[in-house]
Design an enzyme around this catalytic site. Structure first.
Site, PDB file in Angstrom:
ATOM      1  N   ASP A  51       5.761  21.847  73.902  1.00 29.29           N
ATOM      2  CA  ASP A  51       6.364  23.119  73.123  1.00 29.29           C
ATOM      3  C   ASP A  51       7.611  22.947  72.785  1.00 29.29           C
ATOM      4  O   ASP A  51       7.979  23.661  71.740  1.00 29.29           O
ATOM      5  CB  ASP A  51       6.046  24.341  74.499  1.00 29.29           C
ATOM      6  CG  ASP A  51       4.583  24.434  74.965  1.00 29.29           C
ATOM      7  OD1 ASP A  51       3.761  24.282  74.446  1.00 29.29           O
ATOM      8  OD2 ASP A  51       4.625  24.902  76.100  1.00 29.29           O
ATOM      9  N   GLU A 168       1.189  31.160  77.572  1.00 27.84           N
ATOM     10  CA  GLU A 168       2.068  31.474  78.762  1.00 27.84           C
ATOM     11  C   GLU A 168       2.148  32.956  78.815  1.00 27.84           C
ATOM     12  O   GLU A 168       2.358  33.391  79.922  1.00 27.84           O
ATOM     13  CB  GLU A 168       3.505  30.892  78.472  1.00 27.84           C
ATOM     14  CG  GLU A 168       3.537  29.375  78.698  1.00 27.84           C
ATOM     15  CD  GLU A 168       4.795  28.596  78.335  1.00 27.84           C
ATOM     16  OE1 GLU A 168       4.783  27.288  78.480  1.00 27.84           O
ATOM     17  OE2 GLU A 168       5.543  29.381  77.856  1.00 27.84           O
TER      18      GLU A 168
END
Length: 268
Positions: A51, A168
């Site tokens: 990420d 997320e």
């Protein structure tokens, strides 16, 4: 609409993406926000995972292009923030070196331990004689990292970039006022699978793309073990595909319970 459809719409996830087009759109988004804000660039914490590698790649492209277009230097500052010894910090440095980032390292161990100790003193005064839980201390780590990032960004007129994405967001798998407290989030509408697609396009090393995701908040912690659902199922769900009923139920439970992380602060 089903709850799955509502969640997908709220998080803005597409069922499929074109990596090149998504990179271009997100780089342009970062450039426009830098110019509008009057900032001198971007700050991104490099964790060693996919990420932050993707976010850093987008940031560097944005500031490089702005520097060329506007005839002045724009900066992407990479920040390493280990707690003591970080086993995979070599991955962080490798990403930064590949991208040609200016970097600094700030070890958070002493600061976190002091905050934890003061908190335990306070608990003791309340008649609670125990050390902080793993999650409690993990939240201190996440929030301490952001305090340092914002101190560095303030002194250099930079915008703090987040690495949170839709996979997320659906689970609320980030620390409120920790890694969720940022100025701009260029990955927000992508799921984990799509972040990996951008990573491949940007040339992120395969070993980082395939690395087991972890928030790095305590030894041995992994995202999927903690959540009880894989990122493949998570990404399938966000792309509107059928998943195991147990996985869908768990994702929807997380989504409902963590609504406070995604919404505005309530008031009256």
């Amino acid at each position: 609409m089903s709850l799955q459809e509502d969640i997908i719409a709220a998080l803005g996830v597409k069922p499929a993406i074109d990596a090149e087009a998504e990179v271009r759109k997100r780089v342009d988004f970062l450039k426009a926000y830098i110019v509008e804000s009057g900032a001198k660039g971007l700050l991104i914490a490099i964790s060693g995972g996919v990420d932050s590698a993707v976010a850093a790649g987008l940031c560097k492209r944005a500031t490089d292009e702005l520097s060329a277009e506007r005839g002045r230097d724009y900066l992407t500052l990479g920040v390493f923030q280990p707690y003591g010894e970080q086993e995979d910090i070599g991955d962080s440095y490798a990403v930064a070196q590949t991208l040609g980032l200016i970097t600094v390292e700030t070890n958070i161990e002493d600061t976190v331990d002091e905050i934890a100790l003061e908190t335990e003193y306070a608990l003791k005064a309340m008649g609670q004689y125990h050390h902080l839980t793993h999650k409690g201390k993990g939240n201190i780590k996440a929030r301490t990292r952001m305090v340092i990032q914002y101190a560095l960004s303030f002194e250099n007129n930079l915008l703090v970039v987040g690495t949170d994405h839709a996979s997320e967001a659906i689970t609320g798998f980030y620390t409120k006022w920790g890694d969720g407290a940022v100025d701009i989030a260029p990955l927000r509408s992508l799921n984990k699978r799509q972040v990996r697609q951008l990573a491949s396009y940007l040339g992120v090393p395969a070993e980082i793309i395939g690395k087991e995701p972890t928030a790095g908040l305590w030894p041995g912690q992994t995202d999927e073990a903690e959540l009880g659902v894989t990122y493949e199922e998570n990404s399938d769900y966000l792309e509107g595909k059928p998943v195991r009923p147990e996985a869908a139920e768990l994702l929807e439970k997380f989504y409902r319970e963590t609504a406070h992380k995604r919404g505005a602060i309530p008031g009256i």
